[in-house]
Design an enzyme around this catalytic site. Structure first.
Site, mmCIF file in Angstrom:
data_model
loop_
_atom_site.group_PDB
_atom_site.id
_atom_site.type_symbol
_atom_site.label_atom_id
_atom_site.label_comp_id
_atom_site.label_asym_id
_atom_site.label_seq_id
_atom_site.Cartn_x
_atom_site.Cartn_y
_atom_site.Cartn_z
ATOM 1 N N GLU A 169 0.931 -0.705 -0.060
ATOM 2 C CA GLU A 169 0.318 0.006 0.079
ATOM 3 C C GLU A 169 0.639 0.972 0.283
ATOM 4 O O GLU A 169 0.509 1.871 0.852
ATOM 5 C CB GLU A 169 -0.969 0.002 1.290
ATOM 6 N N GLU A 351 -5.152 -8.648 0.853
ATOM 7 C CA GLU A 351 -5.878 -8.276 2.306
ATOM 8 C C GLU A 351 -7.436 -7.761 2.238
ATOM 9 O O GLU A 351 -7.796 -7.556 1.157
ATOM 10 C CB GLU A 351 -4.739 -7.155 2.752
HETATM 11 C C1 FCB Z 1 -4.180 -1.758 5.344
HETATM 12 C C2 FCB Z 1 -3.253 -2.579 6.282
HETATM 13 C C3 FCB Z 1 -2.855 -3.116 6.912
HETATM 14 C C4 FCB Z 1 -4.682 -2.972 7.997
HETATM 15 C C5 FCB Z 1 -5.155 -3.324 7.372
HETATM 16 C C6 FCB Z 1 -6.831 -2.858 8.012
HETATM 17 O O1 FCB Z 1 -4.400 -0.772 5.385
HETATM 18 O O2 FCB Z 1 -2.077 -2.276 5.381
HETATM 19 O O3 FCB Z 1 -1.692 -2.876 7.588
HETATM 20 O O4 FCB Z 1 -4.239 -2.286 9.216
HETATM 21 O O5 FCB Z 1 -5.734 -2.323 6.702
#
Ligand code: FCB
Length: 449
Positions: A169, A351
């Site tokens: 990110e 994620e």
């Molecule tokens: C993302 C991050 C991760 C975590 C999630 C909820 O933006 O990459 O580290 O905090 O959100």
């Protein structure tokens, strides 16, 4: 397809879980780890809810074997984690820390012995403080520092690790660090933001080159937080704000890294920092595209804000998770389809998950129907994207464990496994059982083919 049967996923579809170093490891002053920018940032009063820090976190540094046993019980085929740069290079460059490297040896060896593939991310935001002291992401030399760090990691672990990600990110740590002052270094400095974006991209390009040279069989990607950017109201000013946020959030990195150019507004803003040959150094075709996705983001015009727009809440009345994040599985499906059409790369969702404020019930169980619902609808949306032709090859839940959630500290829990911080006891939640069952069912469906 039989009526009612779920869409068949690709034969080698990977089910996994994700974590990151600063959020779970703890042991920040153990075995020679150097300080990271988050160690200091957590100590600035008012930055983190409850004054929480990552000092202890889930104590994963000492409990990694127990955590791998939890992964084995889930049945996951892969685990995405990050290396703490200051653990292996305490000053960010120069002399490596053998004890820090040895920790990741133990982790990787145990994963492999358990039949779980390690997915190694080089950078999940814990920049060594000593590099920050030299300007951090504002110093163009950081591309070389990052490449040297990547070389150390590749040469040490490349005999056992095949999957490498450069950055997690990049849009979040640049925009939140230099645009909104929500992450370190905690500034609102548009010029700095544009410089940082370009330097991160240069570091990505240099990192990919080093990984390819050191680990010929490496499969390399970067991980992007991809969410639709929406205007908070249907006015032309808010729509322009959403277009601009879309450039910072969704385009600043993938467009440069994969297509070789910046989106229009950013191209003008970043131009002063671009030197001859830079775009060629940045543009490296990755082997896959990592998508992180939670919910859409919203922008509102704001002439007084440093960037000319403000981060906005989703409109009142939309469905939300227990921590207030909008629920919109169709946005996830559409994001996967868009990423597929635009970049034409295999996609791994690295994620996705749901946050909550939760605690064990009277019998000591953690029952989390909202998370189960979230995971069921979002994996359903993923199947719809696959049915529409998107080349999605894996799905990783954020997160294995409850952990340090940046500005929210320990208040927001995202784990499939509950962590009782005072005792460090792990309690698999109902969602962990749900995920294990899904993975088992998928294995059965796969072998029945
Ligand atoms: C993302 C991050 C991760 C975590 C999630 C909820 O933006 O990459 O580290 O905090 O959100």
């Amino acid at each position: 397809m039989r009526e009612g049967a779920p869409t068949l996923l690709p034969r080698n579809f990977v089910w996994g879980v994700s974590t990151s170093s600063y959020q779970i490891e703890g042991a920040t002053q153990v075995d020679g780890r150097g300080p990271s920018v988050w160690d200091g940032y957590c100590r600035v009063p008012g930055r983190i809810a409850n004054g929480d820090t990552g000092d202890v976190a889930c104590d994963h540094y000492h409990r990694y074997a127990e955590d791998i046993a939890l992964m084995r019980d889930l049945g996951v085929g892969a685990y995405r984690f990050s290396i703490a740069w200051p653990r292996v290079l305490p000053a960010g460059r120069g002399v490596a820390n053998e004890a820090g490297l040895a920790f990741y040896d133990r982790l990787i060896d145990k994963l492999l012995a358990t039949g779980i593939e390690p997915w190694l991310c080089l950078y999940h935001w814990d920049l060594p403080q000593s590099l920050q002291d030299r300007g951090g992401w504002l110093n163009r030399d950081i591309a070389g520092w990052f490449a040297d760090y990547a070389k150390l990691v590749a040469e040490r672990f490349g005999d056992r690790v095949r999957r490498f990600a450069t950055f997690n990110e990049p849009s979040v740590f640049t925009l939140f660090g230099y645009g909104f002052a929500w992450h370190p270094p905690g500034t609102t400095d548009p010029a700095g933001l544009h410089q940082a974006i370009h330097n991160v991209n240069l570091a990505h390009g240099a990192g990919v080159d080093v990984l390819r040279a050191s680990v010929p069989a490496a499969s390399i990607g970067a991980i992007h937080n991809m969410q639709p950017s929406r205007p908070v109201a249907r006015t032309s000013a808010d729509e322009a704000a959403a277009t601009l946020l879309d450039e910072y959030w969704n385009k600043a990195f993938p467009e440069a890294q994969i297509l070789g150019h910046y989106p229009p507004a950013l191209a003008r803003a970043i131009e002063p920092y671009v030197q001859a040959g830079d775009m060629e150094r940045i543009c490296r075709k990755p082997d896959w595209f990592g998508v992180n996705h939670y919910s859409p983001v919203y922008a509102a015009a704001d002439a007084n804000a440093p960037l000319g727009f403000a981060w906005a809440d989703a409109p009142v009345g939309v469905p939300r998770s227990p921590i207030g994040w909008q629920l919109d599985p169709a946005a996830f499906r559409d994001t996967l389809i868009d990423v597929d059409r635009r970049y034409r790369l295999p996609i791994y969702v690295l994620e996705n998950g749901a946050g909550a404020v939760e605690e064990p019930n009277a019998t000591g169980d953690v029952v989390d129907p909202e998370r189960v619902d979230y995971l069921a609808t979002y994996t359903g949306a993923l199947r719809e994207a696959v049915a529409a032709g998107a080349d999605v090859r894996g799905y990783f839940v954020w997160s294995l464990l409850d952990n340090f959630e940046w500005g929210a500290g320990y208040a927001n829990r995202f784990g499939l496994v509950y962590v009782d911080y005072p005792t460090q006891r792990r309690i698999p939640k109902a969602s962990a059982r749900w995920y294990a069952k899904l993975i088992r069912a998928e294995k059965v469906a796969r072998t029945a083919r």
